[in-house]
Write a protein that holds these residues in place. Sequence first.
Motif, PDB file in Angstrom:
ATOM      1  N   LYS A  97      70.241  81.106  61.927  1.00  9.56           N
ATOM      2  CA  LYS A  97      70.138  81.636  60.577  1.00  9.56           C
ATOM      3  C   LYS A  97      70.086  83.162  60.651  1.00  9.56           C
ATOM      4  N   VAL A  98      70.815  83.832  59.764  1.00  8.43           N
ATOM      5  CA  VAL A  98      70.857  85.286  59.740  1.00  8.43           C
ATOM      6  C   VAL A  98      69.718  85.783  58.861  1.00  8.43           C
ATOM      7  N   VAL A  99      68.905  86.643  59.430  1.00  9.36           N
ATOM      8  CA  VAL A  99      67.745  87.175  58.724  1.00  9.36           C
ATOM      9  C   VAL A  99      68.200  88.316  57.812  1.00  9.36           C
ATOM     10  N   PRO A 100      67.729  88.367  56.562  1.00  6.51           N
ATOM     11  CA  PRO A 100      68.128  89.465  55.680  1.00  6.51           C
ATOM     12  C   PRO A 100      67.596  90.803  56.193  1.00  6.51           C
ATOM     13  N   LYS A 101      68.385  91.858  56.018  1.00  4.21           N
ATOM     14  CA  LYS A 101      67.988  93.189  56.470  1.00  4.21           C
ATOM     15  C   LYS A 101      67.740  94.143  55.311  1.00  4.21           C
ATOM     16  N   TYR A 102      68.281  93.814  54.141  1.00  2.00           N
ATOM     17  CA  TYR A 102      68.159  94.699  52.979  1.00  2.00           C
ATOM     18  C   TYR A 102      67.716  93.881  51.779  1.00  2.00           C
ATOM     19  N   PHE A 103      67.009  94.536  50.839  1.00  4.37           N
ATOM     20  CA  PHE A 103      66.563  93.826  49.640  1.00  4.37           C
ATOM     21  C   PHE A 103      66.741  94.713  48.418  1.00  4.37           C
ATOM     22  N   ASN A 104      66.790  94.084  47.269  1.00  4.02           N
ATOM     23  CA  ASN A 104      66.912  94.780  45.991  1.00  4.02           C
ATOM     24  C   ASN A 104      65.500  95.051  45.487  1.00  4.02           C
ATOM     25  N   PRO A 105      65.090  96.324  45.352  1.00  4.55           N
ATOM     26  CA  PRO A 105      63.720  96.608  44.915  1.00  4.55           C
ATOM     27  C   PRO A 105      63.442  96.127  43.491  1.00  4.55           C
ATOM     28  N   LEU A 106      64.467  96.013  42.654  1.00  7.36           N
ATOM     29  CA  LEU A 106      64.248  95.519  41.290  1.00  7.36           C
ATOM     30  C   LEU A 106      64.077  94.006  41.266  1.00  7.36           C
ATOM     31  N   LYS A 107      64.701  93.326  42.184  1.00  6.53           N
ATOM     32  CA  LYS A 107      64.575  91.870  42.322  1.00  6.53           C
ATOM     33  C   LYS A 107      64.422  91.583  43.801  1.00  6.53           C
ATOM     34  N   PRO A 108      63.205  91.575  44.328  1.00  8.60           N
ATOM     35  CA  PRO A 108      63.001  91.407  45.771  1.00  8.60           C
ATOM     36  C   PRO A 108      63.557  90.093  46.336  1.00  8.60           C
ATOM     37  N   THR A 109      63.840  89.126  45.479  1.00  2.00           N
ATOM     38  CA  THR A 109      64.410  87.871  45.994  1.00  2.00           C
ATOM     39  C   THR A 109      65.880  88.032  46.362  1.00  2.00           C
ATOM     40  N   GLU A 110      66.522  89.083  45.855  1.00  6.18           N
ATOM     41  CA  GLU A 110      67.919  89.339  46.201  1.00  6.18           C
ATOM     42  C   GLU A 110      67.956  90.111  47.507  1.00  6.18           C
ATOM     43  N   THR A 111      68.541  89.508  48.521  1.00 10.72           N
ATOM     44  CA  THR A 111      68.606  90.138  49.837  1.00 10.72           C
ATOM     45  C   THR A 111      70.037  90.117  50.349  1.00 10.72           C
ATOM     46  N   TRP A 112      70.259  90.900  51.411  1.00 11.64           N
ATOM     47  CA  TRP A 112      71.571  90.953  52.057  1.00 11.64           C
ATOM     48  C   TRP A 112      71.354  91.076  53.546  1.00 11.64           C
ATOM     49  N   SER A 113      72.111  90.336  54.321  1.00 11.57           N
ATOM     50  CA  SER A 113      71.930  90.323  55.770  1.00 11.57           C
ATOM     51  C   SER A 113      72.624  91.486  56.462  1.00 11.57           C
ATOM     52  N   GLY A 114      73.452  92.208  55.758  1.00 13.90           N
ATOM     53  CA  GLY A 114      74.213  93.279  56.380  1.00 13.90           C
ATOM     54  C   GLY A 114      75.569  92.806  56.850  1.00 13.90           C
ATOM     55  N   ARG A 115      75.880  91.546  56.603  1.00 15.61           N
ATOM     56  CA  ARG A 115      77.172  90.979  56.985  1.00 15.61           C
ATOM     57  C   ARG A 115      77.994  90.688  55.741  1.00 15.61           C
ATOM     58  N   GLY A 116      79.280  90.812  55.880  1.00 11.34           N
ATOM     59  CA  GLY A 116      80.165  90.482  54.766  1.00 11.34           C
ATOM     60  C   GLY A 116      80.163  91.555  53.691  1.00 11.34           C
ATOM     61  N   LYS A 117      80.668  91.185  52.537  1.00 10.39           N
ATOM     62  CA  LYS A 117      80.796  92.114  51.424  1.00 10.39           C
ATOM     63  C   LYS A 117      79.410  92.496  50.890  1.00 10.39           C
ATOM     64  N   GLN A 118      79.261  93.781  50.549  1.00 12.92           N
ATOM     65  CA  GLN A 118      77.977  94.243  50.009  1.00 12.92           C
ATOM     66  C   GLN A 118      77.774  93.674  48.603  1.00 12.92           C
ATOM     67  N   PRO A 119      76.536  93.285  48.277  1.00 15.26           N
ATOM     68  CA  PRO A 119      76.283  92.752  46.934  1.00 15.26           C
ATOM     69  C   PRO A 119      76.413  93.848  45.880  1.00 15.26           C
ATOM     70  N   ARG A 120      76.626  93.454  44.654  1.00 15.80           N
ATOM     71  CA  ARG A 120      76.858  94.403  43.553  1.00 15.80           C
ATOM     72  C   ARG A 120      75.690  95.353  43.359  1.00 15.80           C
ATOM     73  N   TRP A 121      74.469  94.830  43.458  1.00 17.62           N
ATOM     74  CA  TRP A 121      73.313  95.707  43.244  1.00 17.62           C
ATOM     75  C   TRP A 121      73.260  96.814  44.284  1.00 17.62           C
ATOM     76  N   LEU A 122      73.679  96.527  45.510  1.00 16.54           N
ATOM     77  CA  LEU A 122      73.663  97.529  46.570  1.00 16.54           C
ATOM     78  C   LEU A 122      74.797  98.537  46.378  1.00 16.54           C
ATOM     79  N   VAL A 123      75.963  98.065  46.013  1.00 14.99           N
ATOM     80  CA  VAL A 123      77.097  98.958  45.774  1.00 14.99           C
ATOM     81  C   VAL A 123      76.756  99.938  44.659  1.00 14.99           C
TER      82      VAL A 123
END
Length: 127
Positions: free
Chosen positions: A71-97
């Motif tokens: 399982k890939v551990v998330p490396k980044y999170f959305n401070p406005l919605k901490p449940t939204e995370t990103w592992s650093g792989r693949g396309k960046q999520p909209r909130w991060l972009v």
Amino acid sequence: MRRQDLEAMDFEELWLLHEELTKILAEKITAEKRELEKRLAQLNQPEQVGGPESGAAEMGLNQPPRRKYPKVVPKYFNPLKPTETWSGRGKQPRWLVAALQSGHTLEEFRIHENGGASNQNAGGQEH
């Protein structure tokens, strides 16, 4: 039956022949369909243990099972919605972009190894 025989027949006889042929054809089509459905059902059965007779072996689908990845551990999170995370792989999520386009850096959203967010992120940023 020769063509001359058919041409010699009157309309009524030809029509009766036509109906008889239609009936025979319908029966043969139904029987063929039943046979094909039976064969399809045999092919769709779950693979039977062992033996080269199994459907997968016949069709060349005898591939080894897919390797399980950790399982890939998330490396980044959305401070406005901490449940939204990103592992650093693949396309960046909209909130991060959106946050990166507004001047934030990727490091601001990093989840630190101890499981908590950095002090910058806990401060309630607006992106």
